[in-house]
Design a protein around this motif. Sequence first.
Motif, PDB file in Angstrom:
ATOM      1  N   ALA A  30       0.840  -1.205   0.000  1.00 57.89           N
ATOM      2  CA  ALA A  30       0.000   0.000   0.000  1.00 57.89           C
ATOM      3  C   ALA A  30       0.871   1.250   0.000  1.00 57.89           C
ATOM      4  N   LEU A  31       1.990   1.214   0.738  1.00 59.11           N
ATOM      5  CA  LEU A  31       2.903   2.356   0.748  1.00 59.11           C
ATOM      6  C   LEU A  31       3.461   2.625  -0.639  1.00 59.11           C
ATOM      7  N   TRP A  32       3.916   1.571  -1.325  1.00 60.26           N
ATOM      8  CA  TRP A  32       4.483   1.759  -2.651  1.00 60.26           C
ATOM      9  C   TRP A  32       3.434   2.226  -3.655  1.00 60.26           C
ATOM     10  N   ILE A  33       2.240   1.671  -3.583  1.00 57.95           N
ATOM     11  CA  ILE A  33       1.168   2.101  -4.494  1.00 57.95           C
ATOM     12  C   ILE A  33       0.825   3.565  -4.256  1.00 57.95           C
ATOM     13  N   PHE A  34       0.739   3.943  -2.985  1.00 59.96           N
ATOM     14  CA  PHE A  34       0.418   5.334  -2.661  1.00 59.96           C
ATOM     15  C   PHE A  34       1.519   6.272  -3.142  1.00 59.96           C
ATOM     16  N   LEU A  35       2.777   5.897  -2.946  1.00 60.80           N
ATOM     17  CA  LEU A  35       3.887   6.740  -3.392  1.00 60.80           C
ATOM     18  C   LEU A  35       3.909   6.877  -4.913  1.00 60.80           C
ATOM     19  N   ILE A 326     -10.197   4.230  -2.283  1.00 62.14           N
ATOM     20  CA  ILE A 326      -8.892   3.587  -2.492  1.00 62.14           C
ATOM     21  C   ILE A 326      -7.788   4.351  -1.772  1.00 62.14           C
ATOM     22  N   MET A 327      -7.811   5.678  -1.884  1.00 64.99           N
ATOM     23  CA  MET A 327      -6.770   6.482  -1.252  1.00 64.99           C
ATOM     24  C   MET A 327      -6.795   6.325   0.269  1.00 64.99           C
ATOM     25  N   LEU A 328      -7.969   6.404   0.884  1.00 57.24           N
ATOM     26  CA  LEU A 328      -8.059   6.275   2.336  1.00 57.24           C
ATOM     27  C   LEU A 328      -7.741   4.852   2.785  1.00 57.24           C
ATOM     28  N   SER A 329      -8.118   3.858   1.989  1.00 57.73           N
ATOM     29  CA  SER A 329      -7.790   2.475   2.342  1.00 57.73           C
ATOM     30  C   SER A 329      -6.284   2.254   2.341  1.00 57.73           C
TER      31      SER A 329
END
Length: 349
Positions: A30-35, A326-329
């Motif tokens: 999730a960290l990598w996807i968000f970044l 998706i962003m908050l998840s």
Amino acid sequence: MSILSRLAGSGPVGERRLALFKANRRGYWALWIFLVLYGLSLCAEVIANDRPILIMMNSRVYVPVAVTYAESDFGGDFETDADYRDPYLAKLIADAGGRVIWPLIPFAAGTINRNLDVPTPAPPSPVNWLGTDDQGRDVLARLIYGFRLSVSFGLVLTVLSSLVGVAAGAVQGYYGGLTDLIFQRFIEIWSGLPTLYILIILSSVIAPSFLTLLAILLLFSWMNLVGVVRAEVLRARNFDYVRAARALGLGTTRIVLRHVLPNAMVATLTFLPFILSGSITTLTSLDFLGFGLPTGSPSLGELLSQGKTNIQSPWLGITGFLVLAIMLSLLIFIGEAVRDAFDPRKAWK
């Protein structure tokens, strides 16, 4: 990865925390996807813009995405800013043998598609992949710019509120006594104020902008970490090493920054992803109600508001809901992974 190592700390404890964070696969990815998503949004002008990225013409290279050119620079008659979507200017460039490289999405956040064959809001099409809003603006372009704006606003608000909250909690916990009592009574009164109503009143009186809205929200968001930091500092101020530092004559500021706050930062870091998600949600709520950023700003809340108004165009509400969910998840998954990494019960298994 070096940033994660620094946040986790040095030595065997830091390595263990980093290993625990990676072990939570959901939070790690999730960290990598968000970044990646946030990194792409930072390049929004290159991905979605109504100006070309490059124009190669007459042995010269123009960069309209970064530099403003006049129409006369391309052989036109006027000194006004060039309109690259104008067929006349496109013909001038083509006749001169020029080559134009457009962004993947040829619309900016405020670009209106005036060549629609259906009334607005227009449904998804090969031109507007996620359709248009009720003003004919491309939804996907506004999502990219709105995502960047929302996350950037949340990050700035989280950092500033954390700095104020950590400082207030450290002062309360270290000095205790009357200082702690006065601070606690003030926080109880301040937290009891109707925050939403005050935000609506101030937003209607003060012209909304990124900075003014940030300042207004900072007035109420700094209390999120005060209780956690205060409890940690109260616990650590009577430790032997703190007493020894005080006996050696070290100043209060140095003792707090070097010997007391590092203990409180462990609990603070676990709360940051949740505070960030709360900041983004607050901005989205205000934009949805019409008391947030200036009118016309790309915003997830404004898109949700359009979805509510235009029920006959379900792609507006569905798109805004999915992006926000998706962003908050992702942020919640990251927060859970950070919490597990700093949990001492798991760190010493």
